[in-house]
Design a protein around this motif. Structure first.
Motif, PDB file in Angstrom:
ATOM      1  N   GLY A  49       0.777  -1.228   0.000  1.00 41.51           N
ATOM      2  CA  GLY A  49       0.000   0.000   0.000  1.00 41.51           C
ATOM      3  C   GLY A  49       0.807   1.276   0.000  1.00 41.51           C
ATOM      4  N   GLY A  50       2.113   1.206  -0.034  1.00 39.01           N
ATOM      5  CA  GLY A  50       2.942   2.399  -0.008  1.00 39.01           C
ATOM      6  C   GLY A  50       3.670   2.598  -1.327  1.00 39.01           C
ATOM      7  N   GLU A  51       4.789   3.301  -1.247  1.00 35.20           N
ATOM      8  CA  GLU A  51       5.579   3.548  -2.451  1.00 35.20           C
ATOM      9  C   GLU A  51       6.343   2.288  -2.849  1.00 35.20           C
ATOM     10  OE1 GLU A  51       9.518   5.702  -0.897  1.00 35.20           O
ATOM     11  OE2 GLU A  51       7.687   6.566  -0.069  1.00 35.20           O
ATOM     12  N   MET A 162     -10.283  -9.746  10.803  1.00 39.93           N
ATOM     13  CA  MET A 162      -9.807  -8.369  10.664  1.00 39.93           C
ATOM     14  C   MET A 162      -9.878  -7.637  12.000  1.00 39.93           C
ATOM     15  SD  MET A 162     -10.773  -6.635   7.002  1.00 39.93           S
ATOM     16  CE  MET A 162     -12.512  -6.530   7.376  1.00 39.93           C
ATOM     17  N   SER A 163     -10.962  -7.836  12.727  1.00 40.74           N
ATOM     18  CA  SER A 163     -11.113  -7.200  14.030  1.00 40.74           C
ATOM     19  C   SER A 163     -10.023  -7.655  14.990  1.00 40.74           C
ATOM     20  CB  SER A 163     -12.492  -7.516  14.600  1.00 40.74           C
ATOM     21  OG  SER A 163     -12.612  -7.023  15.922  1.00 40.74           O
ATOM     22  N   TRP A 164      -9.734  -8.960  14.998  1.00 42.90           N
ATOM     23  CA  TRP A 164      -8.706  -9.464  15.908  1.00 42.90           C
ATOM     24  C   TRP A 164      -7.304  -9.034  15.482  1.00 42.90           C
ATOM     25  CZ3 TRP A 164     -10.642 -15.096  17.294  1.00 42.90           C
ATOM     26  CH2 TRP A 164     -11.628 -14.983  18.276  1.00 42.90           C
ATOM     27  N   ALA A 180     -11.809  -2.651   6.153  1.00 43.74           N
ATOM     28  CA  ALA A 180     -12.068  -3.249   4.846  1.00 43.74           C
ATOM     29  C   ALA A 180     -11.312  -2.534   3.729  1.00 43.74           C
ATOM     30  CB  ALA A 180     -13.571  -3.247   4.563  1.00 43.74           C
ATOM     31  N   ALA A 181     -11.184  -1.202   3.840  1.00 41.56           N
ATOM     32  CA  ALA A 181     -10.525  -0.435   2.785  1.00 41.56           C
ATOM     33  C   ALA A 181      -9.016  -0.618   2.785  1.00 41.56           C
ATOM     34  CB  ALA A 181     -10.877   1.048   2.934  1.00 41.56           C
ATOM     35  N   SER A 182      -8.418  -0.769   3.973  1.00 40.70           N
ATOM     36  CA  SER A 182      -6.952  -0.837   4.074  1.00 40.70           C
ATOM     37  C   SER A 182      -6.410  -2.253   4.163  1.00 40.70           C
ATOM     38  CB  SER A 182      -6.482  -0.049   5.303  1.00 40.70           C
ATOM     39  OG  SER A 182      -6.997  -0.621   6.497  1.00 40.70           O
ATOM     40  N   ALA A 189      -2.702  -9.504   5.116  1.00 41.51           N
ATOM     41  CA  ALA A 189      -3.666  -9.788   4.057  1.00 41.51           C
ATOM     42  C   ALA A 189      -3.445 -11.128   3.362  1.00 41.51           C
ATOM     43  CB  ALA A 189      -3.662  -8.665   3.022  1.00 41.51           C
ATOM     44  N   ASP A 190      -2.203 -11.611   3.278  1.00 43.34           N
ATOM     45  CA  ASP A 190      -1.972 -12.868   2.564  1.00 43.34           C
ATOM     46  C   ASP A 190      -1.843 -14.060   3.507  1.00 43.34           C
ATOM     47  OD1 ASP A 190       0.464 -12.105   3.643  1.00 43.34           O
ATOM     48  OD2 ASP A 190       1.644 -12.818   1.942  1.00 43.34           O
ATOM     49  N   MET A 191      -2.181 -13.870   4.776  1.00 45.78           N
ATOM     50  CA  MET A 191      -2.056 -14.956   5.746  1.00 45.78           C
ATOM     51  C   MET A 191      -3.311 -15.820   5.757  1.00 45.78           C
ATOM     52  SD  MET A 191      -0.153 -12.994   8.877  1.00 45.78           S
ATOM     53  CE  MET A 191       1.470 -12.264   8.635  1.00 45.78           C
TER      54      MET A 191
END
Length: 292
Positions: A49-51, A162-164, A180-182, A189-191
Protein backbone atom coordinates in the motif's frame (compact mmCIF):
# COMPACT_ATOMS: atom_id res chain seq x y z
CA UNK A 1 32.05 -10.58 -11.06
CA UNK A 2 30.12 -7.67 -9.61
CA UNK A 3 32.06 -5.24 -7.41
CA UNK A 4 32.04 -5.70 -3.65
CA UNK A 5 29.59 -3.56 -1.70
CA UNK A 6 25.89 -2.80 -1.63
CA UNK A 7 23.76 -3.25 -4.74
CA UNK A 8 20.34 -1.60 -4.83
CA UNK A 9 17.30 -2.21 -6.99
CA UNK A 10 13.55 -1.62 -7.12
CA UNK A 11 13.09 -4.72 -9.28
CA UNK A 12 11.91 -7.64 -7.13
CA UNK A 13 12.73 -10.24 -9.78
CA UNK A 14 16.27 -8.89 -10.10
CA UNK A 15 16.66 -8.94 -6.32
CA UNK A 16 15.45 -12.53 -6.05
CA UNK A 17 17.62 -13.72 -8.91
CA UNK A 18 20.66 -12.44 -6.98
CA UNK A 19 19.64 -13.40 -3.44
CA UNK A 20 17.37 -16.45 -3.61
CA UNK A 21 20.11 -18.95 -2.70
CA UNK A 22 21.34 -16.80 0.19
CA UNK A 23 17.86 -16.25 1.64
CA UNK A 24 16.91 -19.92 1.35
CA UNK A 25 20.19 -21.08 2.88
CA UNK A 26 18.79 -20.12 6.31
CA UNK A 27 15.03 -19.92 5.81
CA UNK A 28 14.13 -19.69 9.50
CA UNK A 29 16.43 -16.74 10.17
CA UNK A 30 15.41 -15.09 6.89
CA UNK A 31 11.65 -15.50 7.37
CA UNK A 32 10.92 -11.77 6.95
CA UNK A 33 12.77 -11.11 3.67
CA UNK A 34 11.47 -14.38 2.24
CA UNK A 35 7.82 -13.61 2.97
CA UNK A 36 7.95 -9.90 2.17
CA UNK A 37 9.69 -10.32 -1.19
CA UNK A 38 7.47 -13.23 -2.17
CA UNK A 39 4.42 -11.05 -1.62
CA UNK A 40 6.01 -8.24 -3.61
CA UNK A 41 6.75 -10.71 -6.41
CA UNK A 42 3.21 -12.06 -6.40
CA UNK A 43 1.21 -8.86 -5.85
CA UNK A 44 3.40 -6.14 -7.30
CA UNK A 45 5.57 -3.32 -6.01
CA UNK A 46 2.77 -1.65 -4.05
CA UNK A 47 1.59 -4.83 -2.30
CA UNK A 48 1.83 -3.11 1.08
CA UNK A 49 0.00 0.00 0.00
CA UNK A 50 2.94 2.40 -0.01
CA UNK A 51 5.58 3.55 -2.45
CA UNK A 52 7.69 1.17 -4.51
CA UNK A 53 10.15 -0.81 -2.37
CA UNK A 54 13.91 -0.50 -2.35
CA UNK A 55 15.80 -3.77 -2.11
CA UNK A 56 19.48 -4.51 -1.79
CA UNK A 57 22.16 -7.06 -1.16
CA UNK A 58 25.74 -6.96 0.08
CA UNK A 59 28.16 -8.75 -2.23
CA UNK A 60 31.66 -9.75 -1.17
CA UNK A 61 34.04 -11.88 -3.26
CA UNK A 62 31.20 -12.85 -5.55
CA UNK A 63 28.88 -14.04 -2.77
CA UNK A 64 25.81 -12.47 -1.21
CA UNK A 65 26.43 -11.88 2.49
CA UNK A 66 23.35 -9.89 3.58
CA UNK A 67 20.18 -8.26 2.27
CA UNK A 68 17.75 -5.51 3.16
CA UNK A 69 14.27 -4.46 2.14
CA UNK A 70 12.85 -0.98 2.59
CA UNK A 71 9.07 -1.10 2.26
CA UNK A 72 7.15 2.01 3.22
CA UNK A 73 5.50 2.66 5.54
CA UNK A 74 6.91 -0.40 7.32
CA UNK A 75 10.53 0.77 7.21
CA UNK A 76 13.88 -0.95 6.81
CA UNK A 77 14.57 -4.60 7.64
CA UNK A 78 18.07 -6.08 7.64
CA UNK A 79 19.55 -9.55 7.73
CA UNK A 80 22.52 -9.91 10.15
CA UNK A 81 25.38 -7.52 9.35
CA UNK A 82 28.76 -6.48 10.74
CA UNK A 83 29.02 -2.84 11.90
CA UNK A 84 31.09 -1.73 8.88
CA UNK A 85 28.60 -2.80 6.18
CA UNK A 86 25.73 -1.51 8.32
CA UNK A 87 27.35 1.92 8.44
CA UNK A 88 28.06 1.80 4.71
CA UNK A 89 24.40 1.10 4.00
CA UNK A 90 23.31 3.94 6.27
CA UNK A 91 25.59 6.30 4.37
CA UNK A 92 24.26 5.07 1.03
CA UNK A 93 20.60 5.47 1.98
CA UNK A 94 21.18 8.87 3.57
CA UNK A 95 22.97 9.98 0.43
CA UNK A 96 19.89 9.03 -1.57
CA UNK A 97 17.78 11.26 0.67
CA UNK A 98 15.79 8.35 2.07
CA UNK A 99 13.63 8.86 5.14
CA UNK A 100 13.33 5.91 7.52
CA UNK A 101 10.55 5.57 10.11
CA UNK A 102 12.07 2.45 11.69
CA UNK A 103 14.82 -0.12 11.30
CA UNK A 104 14.55 -3.71 12.43
CA UNK A 105 17.02 -6.55 12.50
CA UNK A 106 19.07 -8.85 14.70
CA UNK A 107 20.04 -6.99 17.90
CA UNK A 108 23.61 -5.98 17.06
CA UNK A 109 22.78 -5.26 13.42
CA UNK A 110 19.86 -2.96 14.22
CA UNK A 111 21.88 -1.13 16.87
CA UNK A 112 24.86 -0.62 14.52
CA UNK A 113 22.64 0.72 11.76
CA UNK A 114 20.71 2.99 14.15
CA UNK A 115 23.93 4.58 15.44
CA UNK A 116 25.20 5.11 11.89
CA UNK A 117 21.88 6.55 10.74
CA UNK A 118 21.96 9.06 13.57
CA UNK A 119 25.50 10.01 12.60
CA UNK A 120 24.55 10.65 8.98
CA UNK A 121 21.09 12.19 9.42
CA UNK A 122 20.75 13.49 12.97
CA UNK A 123 17.68 11.27 13.49
CA UNK A 124 17.62 10.05 17.08
CA UNK A 125 16.95 6.30 17.44
CA UNK A 126 14.59 5.10 20.17
CA UNK A 127 14.36 1.41 20.98
CA UNK A 128 10.74 0.40 20.34
CA UNK A 129 10.73 -3.39 20.62
CA UNK A 130 12.86 -6.38 21.43
CA UNK A 131 11.52 -9.44 19.66
CA UNK A 132 12.60 -13.06 19.95
CA UNK A 133 12.56 -15.37 16.95
CA UNK A 134 11.69 -18.99 17.70
CA UNK A 135 12.02 -22.09 15.51
CA UNK A 136 9.98 -25.22 16.11
CA UNK A 137 11.88 -28.32 17.18
CA UNK A 138 9.64 -31.22 18.13
CA UNK A 139 6.01 -30.16 18.36
CA UNK A 140 4.82 -30.97 21.89
CA UNK A 141 1.09 -30.39 22.38
CA UNK A 142 -0.13 -29.68 25.92
CA UNK A 143 -1.19 -32.76 27.87
CA UNK A 144 -4.73 -31.45 27.93
CA UNK A 145 -6.30 -29.12 25.40
CA UNK A 146 -9.22 -26.80 26.20
CA UNK A 147 -12.68 -27.94 25.17
CA UNK A 148 -13.41 -27.19 21.56
CA UNK A 149 -11.69 -27.60 18.22
CA UNK A 150 -9.74 -25.74 15.55
CA UNK A 151 -11.31 -24.50 12.34
CA UNK A 152 -9.82 -22.84 9.26
CA UNK A 153 -11.24 -19.34 8.91
CA UNK A 154 -12.95 -18.55 5.63
CA UNK A 155 -14.23 -15.53 3.76
CA UNK A 156 -17.34 -15.55 5.96
CA UNK A 157 -15.04 -14.89 8.94
CA UNK A 158 -13.36 -11.82 7.43
CA UNK A 159 -14.86 -9.32 9.86
CA UNK A 160 -13.81 -11.45 12.82
CA UNK A 161 -10.18 -11.97 11.83
CA UNK A 162 -9.81 -8.37 10.66
CA UNK A 163 -11.11 -7.20 14.03
CA UNK A 164 -8.71 -9.46 15.91
CA UNK A 165 -5.77 -8.38 13.73
CA UNK A 166 -6.68 -4.78 14.57
CA UNK A 167 -6.74 -5.60 18.30
CA UNK A 168 -3.47 -7.52 18.02
CA UNK A 169 -1.78 -4.60 16.24
CA UNK A 170 -2.96 -2.23 18.98
CA UNK A 171 -1.67 -4.58 21.69
CA UNK A 172 1.83 -4.74 20.17
CA UNK A 173 2.01 -1.04 19.28
CA UNK A 174 1.85 -1.31 15.49
CA UNK A 175 0.74 1.97 13.93
CA UNK A 176 -1.49 0.51 11.25
CA UNK A 177 -5.03 1.04 10.04
CA UNK A 178 -6.96 -2.20 9.61
CA UNK A 179 -10.40 -2.05 8.02
CA UNK A 180 -12.07 -3.25 4.85
CA UNK A 181 -10.53 -0.43 2.78
CA UNK A 182 -6.95 -0.84 4.07
CA UNK A 183 -6.85 -4.60 4.60
CA UNK A 184 -5.20 -5.44 1.27
CA UNK A 185 -2.18 -3.28 2.12
CA UNK A 186 -1.58 -4.72 5.60
CA UNK A 187 0.97 -7.38 6.41
CA UNK A 188 -1.87 -9.71 7.40
CA UNK A 189 -3.67 -9.79 4.06
CA UNK A 190 -1.97 -12.87 2.56
CA UNK A 191 -2.06 -14.96 5.75
CA UNK A 192 -4.24 -17.98 6.41
CA UNK A 193 -6.14 -17.87 9.71
CA UNK A 194 -7.26 -20.61 12.05
CA UNK A 195 -9.69 -20.21 14.95
CA UNK A 196 -10.01 -22.17 18.14
CA UNK A 197 -13.70 -22.54 18.86
CA UNK A 198 -15.59 -23.58 21.97
CA UNK A 199 -17.91 -26.60 21.61
CA UNK A 200 -20.81 -24.29 20.69
CA UNK A 201 -18.83 -22.86 17.74
CA UNK A 202 -17.77 -19.53 19.29
CA UNK A 203 -14.29 -18.40 18.15
CA UNK A 204 -12.10 -17.64 21.17
CA UNK A 205 -8.57 -17.45 19.74
CA UNK A 206 -6.80 -17.10 16.42
CA UNK A 207 -3.48 -17.87 14.80
CA UNK A 208 -2.33 -16.85 11.35
CA UNK A 209 0.27 -18.42 9.10
CA UNK A 210 2.22 -17.02 6.18
CA UNK A 211 2.32 -18.83 2.86
CA UNK A 212 5.23 -21.29 2.73
CA UNK A 213 8.33 -19.81 1.07
CA UNK A 214 11.69 -21.57 1.00
CA UNK A 215 10.27 -24.33 3.18
CA UNK A 216 9.44 -22.00 6.07
CA UNK A 217 6.09 -20.91 7.49
CA UNK A 218 5.76 -18.18 10.12
CA UNK A 219 2.97 -18.38 12.68
CA UNK A 220 1.73 -14.78 12.89
CA UNK A 221 -0.23 -13.38 14.61
CA UNK A 222 -1.40 -15.35 17.66
CA UNK A 223 -4.23 -13.53 19.41
CA UNK A 224 -6.74 -14.19 22.18
CA UNK A 225 -9.01 -11.39 23.46
CA UNK A 226 -7.90 -10.22 26.89
CA UNK A 227 -10.96 -11.53 28.74
CA UNK A 228 -10.39 -15.06 27.35
CA UNK A 229 -6.69 -15.43 28.10
CA UNK A 230 -5.22 -17.97 30.49
CA UNK A 231 -7.47 -20.83 29.35
CA UNK A 232 -5.09 -22.59 26.96
CA UNK A 233 -6.68 -21.32 23.75
CA UNK A 234 -3.54 -19.67 22.33
CA UNK A 235 -1.45 -22.79 22.89
CA UNK A 236 -4.10 -25.00 21.30
CA UNK A 237 -4.47 -22.92 18.15
CA UNK A 238 -0.69 -22.45 17.80
CA UNK A 239 -0.23 -26.22 17.96
CA UNK A 240 -2.88 -26.74 15.28
CA UNK A 241 -1.40 -24.16 12.91
CA UNK A 242 2.10 -25.56 13.43
CA UNK A 243 0.88 -29.11 12.84
CA UNK A 244 -0.84 -28.05 9.63
CA UNK A 245 2.34 -26.34 8.38
CA UNK A 246 4.37 -29.49 8.99
CA UNK A 247 1.72 -31.61 7.27
CA UNK A 248 1.97 -29.37 4.20
CA UNK A 249 5.73 -29.93 3.99
CA UNK A 250 7.24 -27.04 5.94
CA UNK A 251 10.79 -27.74 7.08
CA UNK A 252 10.89 -24.68 9.35
CA UNK A 253 8.03 -23.32 11.44
CA UNK A 254 8.92 -20.05 13.16
CA UNK A 255 7.30 -17.28 15.14
CA UNK A 256 8.19 -14.01 16.84
CA UNK A 257 7.40 -13.16 20.45
CA UNK A 258 7.82 -10.05 22.54
CA UNK A 259 11.07 -10.76 24.39
CA UNK A 260 9.68 -9.00 27.48
CA UNK A 261 6.55 -11.19 27.73
CA UNK A 262 7.30 -14.22 29.92
CA UNK A 263 3.86 -15.73 29.36
CA UNK A 264 4.06 -16.03 25.57
CA UNK A 265 7.74 -17.02 25.64
CA UNK A 266 7.03 -19.73 28.17
CA UNK A 267 4.07 -21.01 26.18
CA UNK A 268 5.99 -21.31 22.92
CA UNK A 269 8.90 -23.09 24.58
CA UNK A 270 6.57 -25.60 26.25
CA UNK A 271 5.08 -26.64 22.90
CA UNK A 272 8.46 -27.13 21.25
CA UNK A 273 9.80 -23.79 19.98
CA UNK A 274 13.45 -22.91 20.59
CA UNK A 275 15.06 -19.47 20.58
CA UNK A 276 16.87 -18.76 17.32
CA UNK A 277 17.77 -15.05 17.51
CA UNK A 278 16.88 -11.78 19.20
CA UNK A 279 15.77 -8.80 17.13
CA UNK A 280 15.40 -5.10 17.89
CA UNK A 281 13.29 -2.37 16.28
CA UNK A 282 14.33 1.29 16.49
CA UNK A 283 12.13 4.31 15.76
CA UNK A 284 13.70 7.47 14.35
CA UNK A 285 12.69 11.05 15.03
CA UNK A 286 11.75 13.03 11.94
CA UNK A 287 14.88 14.54 10.47
CA UNK A 288 15.73 15.22 6.86
CA UNK A 289 18.81 13.28 5.67
CA UNK A 290 21.79 15.59 5.25
CA UNK A 291 25.13 14.08 4.43
CA UNK A 292 28.13 16.22 5.37
Amino acid sequence: MRPDGWHLTDDVDDFLSRTRYFLRSRPALHTLPLTVTERLRADGAVAYGGEAPLLGWLEQSGEVRATFHLVMPRGLSLTPLAPGPAAALAARLAGLGRSLPVVGGEDDTAASFARAWQRYTGATPALRDRIRLYRLGTLTPPESLPDGRSRAAGEQDREQFMSWCREFAADVGEAVSIDAASWAGTRFADMHFTFWETPDGTPVSMAGATPMVGGQVRVDPVYTPAHLRGRGYAGAVTVEVSRAALAHGATDVVLFADAANPISNGLYQRIGFHRLADFAVYDFSAAAPAVS
